[in-house]
Design a protein around this motif. Structure first.
Motif, PDB file in Angstrom:
ATOM      1  N   UNK A 168      96.031 -37.250 -65.802  1.00 39.74           N
ATOM      2  CA  UNK A 168      95.358 -36.095 -65.210  1.00 39.74           C
ATOM      3  C   UNK A 168      93.854 -36.316 -65.278  1.00 39.74           C
ATOM      4  N   UNK A 169      93.324 -37.024 -64.310  1.00 37.99           N
ATOM      5  CA  UNK A 169      91.908 -37.394 -64.343  1.00 37.99           C
ATOM      6  C   UNK A 169      90.997 -36.181 -64.316  1.00 37.99           C
ATOM      7  N   UNK A 170      91.465 -35.075 -63.729  1.00 45.20           N
ATOM      8  CA  UNK A 170      90.631 -33.885 -63.632  1.00 45.20           C
ATOM      9  C   UNK A 170      90.392 -33.236 -64.993  1.00 45.20           C
ATOM     10  N   UNK A 171      91.216 -33.561 -65.995  1.00 42.55           N
ATOM     11  CA  UNK A 171      91.081 -32.938 -67.314  1.00 42.55           C
ATOM     12  C   UNK A 171      90.005 -33.612 -68.163  1.00 42.55           C
ATOM     13  N   UNK A 172      89.576 -34.788 -67.777  1.00 42.40           N
ATOM     14  CA  UNK A 172      88.627 -35.563 -68.575  1.00 42.40           C
ATOM     15  C   UNK A 172      87.203 -35.349 -68.052  1.00 42.40           C
ATOM     16  N   UNK A 173      86.255 -35.311 -68.962  1.00 42.36           N
ATOM     17  CA  UNK A 173      84.846 -35.315 -68.579  1.00 42.36           C
ATOM     18  C   UNK A 173      84.354 -36.760 -68.586  1.00 42.36           C
ATOM     19  N   UNK A 174      83.702 -37.154 -67.509  1.00 41.24           N
ATOM     20  CA  UNK A 174      83.305 -38.554 -67.348  1.00 41.24           C
ATOM     21  C   UNK A 174      81.789 -38.701 -67.345  1.00 41.24           C
ATOM     22  N   UNK A 175      81.310 -39.718 -68.090  1.00 35.37           N
ATOM     23  CA  UNK A 175      79.882 -39.997 -68.190  1.00 35.37           C
ATOM     24  C   UNK A 175      79.661 -41.470 -67.881  1.00 35.37           C
ATOM     25  N   UNK A 176      78.781 -41.790 -66.929  1.00 34.15           N
ATOM     26  CA  UNK A 176      78.567 -43.200 -66.544  1.00 34.15           C
ATOM     27  C   UNK A 176      77.868 -43.987 -67.660  1.00 34.15           C
ATOM     28  N   UNK A 177      78.128 -45.286 -67.682  1.00 33.77           N
ATOM     29  CA  UNK A 177      77.479 -46.192 -68.629  1.00 33.77           C
ATOM     30  C   UNK A 177      76.662 -47.206 -67.842  1.00 33.77           C
ATOM     31  N   UNK A 178      75.390 -47.340 -68.195  1.00 35.34           N
ATOM     32  CA  UNK A 178      74.512 -48.343 -67.581  1.00 35.34           C
ATOM     33  C   UNK A 178      74.585 -49.608 -68.441  1.00 35.34           C
ATOM     34  N   UNK A 179      75.379 -50.574 -67.992  1.00 39.11           N
ATOM     35  CA  UNK A 179      75.654 -51.760 -68.808  1.00 39.11           C
ATOM     36  C   UNK A 179      74.404 -52.572 -69.087  1.00 39.11           C
TER      37      UNK A 179
END
Length: 664
Positions: free
Chosen positions: A129-140
């Protein structure tokens, strides 16, 4: 000193890539030679997929504040020149975190809110359930940004005792383990339930998965961690404090969540036990000006002996380390400090012990599969060789014979062909019986069958309040599951007996050369059932009765159990499918080869009767075909022999592929 873990894993990844490339080239070569039947093709594809996608999980388990995240920083992320995982004073990982790489996602941190614990859905269900997760980008390219973002795994929030209880983070009868209540009656709990860190780190790209599991309460609250993820890890690193040794809470985590199910008992899994390593971390806290080096070493030696004794491990699997000094030493390139930190010795054991053992296991499995594959292909080559020998003898007997003799031979070949075609009726009947019996076997291993067997246990765990009878129901459930596994093997034996009898008849009546089929063996199925049974027992003991009385926890437990068992049943079903195809593939191969043989024999007779020179030309062609078969045999032996070598670098792989293509 051997290779570091990073170097060893990199070598392991290169070996897997090289092996997968060889498998792909072998599959293409077999296809070009028309030697690739359905069973061989599927076996090759599965082997290739396994080698390319195989994951190696290393789980780090510890009570809070043992320096586990700092150890992860020191081993895997020192090249960034700073800490990535939060590990400074007052900031530590508060929720379980998985570090891996999925090329279909952007580099990111995904966090599952702690509120999801009020639901009975398992982690496995939340994952999709991807909508349940909060996502934060990573600048490698920005180590500071990565560290700032990953700091979120240390975030906490204050909630009421009722909320904490609802989420399974407060237990009225286990006051000592509960979080502290502040003046407003609030308690501090993790903000997140689970973290997924997606990074294109070189080792993560090659299939390494790092599992970071914090604290007794955090681990014990998620059945899926302790019965699914940790037991399946290829290595478990248990971190202790060198200044405290094995505390009561450390021992609880070790016995309940880290010690392999059945370890220490007759028949316990020694291989699994060997995958457990213990780190006595923070040895630098013992370094002071008032103690000599000898005194510090003596103190460490006592802690190492005492810890090994309490945990039931050999002393050489308990290593004194300073992760903090090791990280500093790597960043500052201080070799003396790095040696004093003990980190290289630990990395060496992790690399050459755990990774070496993992590669040996994988190589052994590949060796068995490649040998079986080679045998399957050789049977086809031998069938062709036998047919060629018969045809050549037949043609040589025609030397000096007249047209009538040649015409008579054509008649005999046609009669043989007609008689052989009658075998298809018997083969179709055999296949009908085989498919019916196979369907019954698949039904035994189906998700519906498993769900039915778990219904009684689910009902027992759904009851309100204390579930004192759940242990007995649990034991009865696994008795039925073990009986189901035995019934599946018995059904496989019936299929084996039926096909063995049918193969004998086909050989006797129609000149087939079918070898007796291999019996069905599912050793991992029974072993996995026993391991799962032992893993879950802890949750059904009297000491866990209060925790189990929580409806949400009980439902998460049964769903985690069902998920783990479904994975095992699906694996067994896939093994059965592969086994079944390997049984019927020789029949299809012989049908195909015999039909080709009759076609070629009739074409040869027609050519011979139409031209005086046709006989000798055909004999020459047959002799050339025999020579090519011999070449095919040597090529196959060479290709599979290269696959069975202990190590194959990518450069070596290229030369092997070139050799095959040159002689094709």
């Amino acid at each position: 000193m051997g290779a570091s873990f990073n170097e060893q894993f990199d070598q392991h990844g290169a070996w897997r890539r090289g092996f997968a490339t060889q498998l792909q080239e072998l599959r293409e070569w077999l296809m070009a030679q028309d030697l690739l039947d359905v069973a061989v093709q599927e076996r090759l594809q599965r082997l290739e997929e396994q080698m390319r996608s195989e994951k190696v999980m290393v789980a780090f388990v510890a009570e809070f504040s043992r320096g586990k995240s700092e150890l992860i920083n020191a081993i895997f992320f020192a090249h960034y020149g700073r800490r990535l995982m939060p590990a400074s004073a007052g900031r530590t990982t508060m929720c379980p975190a998985e570090l891996a790489w999925d090329s279909e996602l952007q580099p990111c941190l995904r966090l599952l809110p702690i509120e999801t614990r009020s639901s009975a859905e398992s982690l496995g269900q939340w994952r999709v359930r991807s909508d349940a997760w909060q996502q934060f980008p990573l600048d490698i390219a920005n180590a500071q940004q990565i560290a700032d973002t990953l700091a979120k795994v240390a975030e906490v929030r204050r909630v009421s005792v009722d909320e904490a209880r609802d989420w399974g983070l407060w237990h009225d009868d286990e006051a000592a383990d509960n979080p502290m209540v502040d003046a407003q009656g609030m308690v501090e709990v993790p903000m997140w339930r689970h973290a997924l860190i997606n990074m294109p780190h070189p080792l993560l790209r090659q299939g390494l998965v790092i599992l970071d599991t914090p604290g007794l309460n955090a681990v014990g609250a998620e059945p899926e961690l302790t019965v699914n993820l940790i037991p399946q890890a290829h290595a478990v690193v248990f971190v202790l404090g060198a200044d405290t040794g094995v505390t009561k809470s450390d021992l609880a985590i070790w016995r309940d969540h880290v010690l392999p199910a059945g370890a220490g008992k007759p028949g316990g899994d020694e291989a699994l036990m060997a995958s457990r390593l213990v780190v006595l971390n923070k040895i630098d806290t013992l370094w002071d000006s008032l103690s000599s080096g000898a005194q510090v070493q003596a103190q460490l030696r006592r802690q190492q002996q005492d810890s090994a004794h309490l945990l039931g491990l050999p002393e050489d699997r308990v290593l004194p380390v300073s992760a903090q000094k090791g990280l500093v030493a790597k960043v500052s390139k201080n070799d003396a400090l790095l040696h004093a930190s003990g980190l290289p010795a630990f990395e060496n054991l992790l690399a050459n012990g755990i990774m070496g053992q993992r590669q040996q296991v994988l190589q052994a499995a590949m060796r068995t599969s490649v040998a079986q594959l080679q045998a399957q292909v050789e049977r086809v080559i031998n069938m062709r060789r036998s047919d060629l020998d018969d045809q050549l003898a037949e043609l040589c007997s025609l030397r000096g014979k007249n047209v009538n003799v040649i015409a008579g031979m054509r008649g005999r070949i046609e009669a043989e062909q007609k008689e052989f075609e009658q075998s298809t009726t018997k083969i179709l009947a055999m296949r009908a019986v085989h498919m019916r019996m196979l369907k019954e076997l698949f039904e035994l291993l189906s998700s519906g069958s498993l769900k039915s067997e778990l219904e009684e246990l689910k009902a027992a765990l759904d009851q309100r309040g204390l579930k004192l009878g759940a242990r007995k129901v649990y034991e009865q459930t696994f008795e039925r599951l073990h009986a189901l596994a035995a019934k599946a093997l018995a059904q496989g034996q019936e299929i084996h007996a039926m096909l063995s009898s049918a193969f004998k008849e086909l050989n006797a009546e129609y000149g087939f050369s079918l070898q007796m089929p291999q019996p069905l063996v599912l050793p991992e199925f029974a072993d996995d059932l026993r391991s799962i049974e032992a893993s879950y027992t802890q949750y059904l003991s009297l000491s866990s009765a209060i925790k189990l009385s929580s409806a949400a926890f009980a439902q998460r437990l049964i769903k985690a159990l069902a998920l783990r068992l479904r994975t095992v049943f699906e694996a067994a079903s896939n093994d059965v499918d592969m086994w079944s195809k390997s049984l019927t593939a020789p029949v299809d191969a012989q049908l195909r080869e015999r039909k080709r043989s009759y076609t070629r024999r009739l074409e040869a007779v027609d050519r011979i009767s139409g031209a005086a020179t046709g006989l000798e030309e055909r004999i020459t062609e047959m002799e050339g075909a025999q020579a090519r078969l011999g070449l095919l045999q040597s090529q196959l032996t060479s290709a599979t022999g290269q696959l069975l070598l202990p190590q194959v670098s990518e450069k070596q792989t290229s030369s092997v592929v070139l050799d095959i293509n040159l002689v094709a």
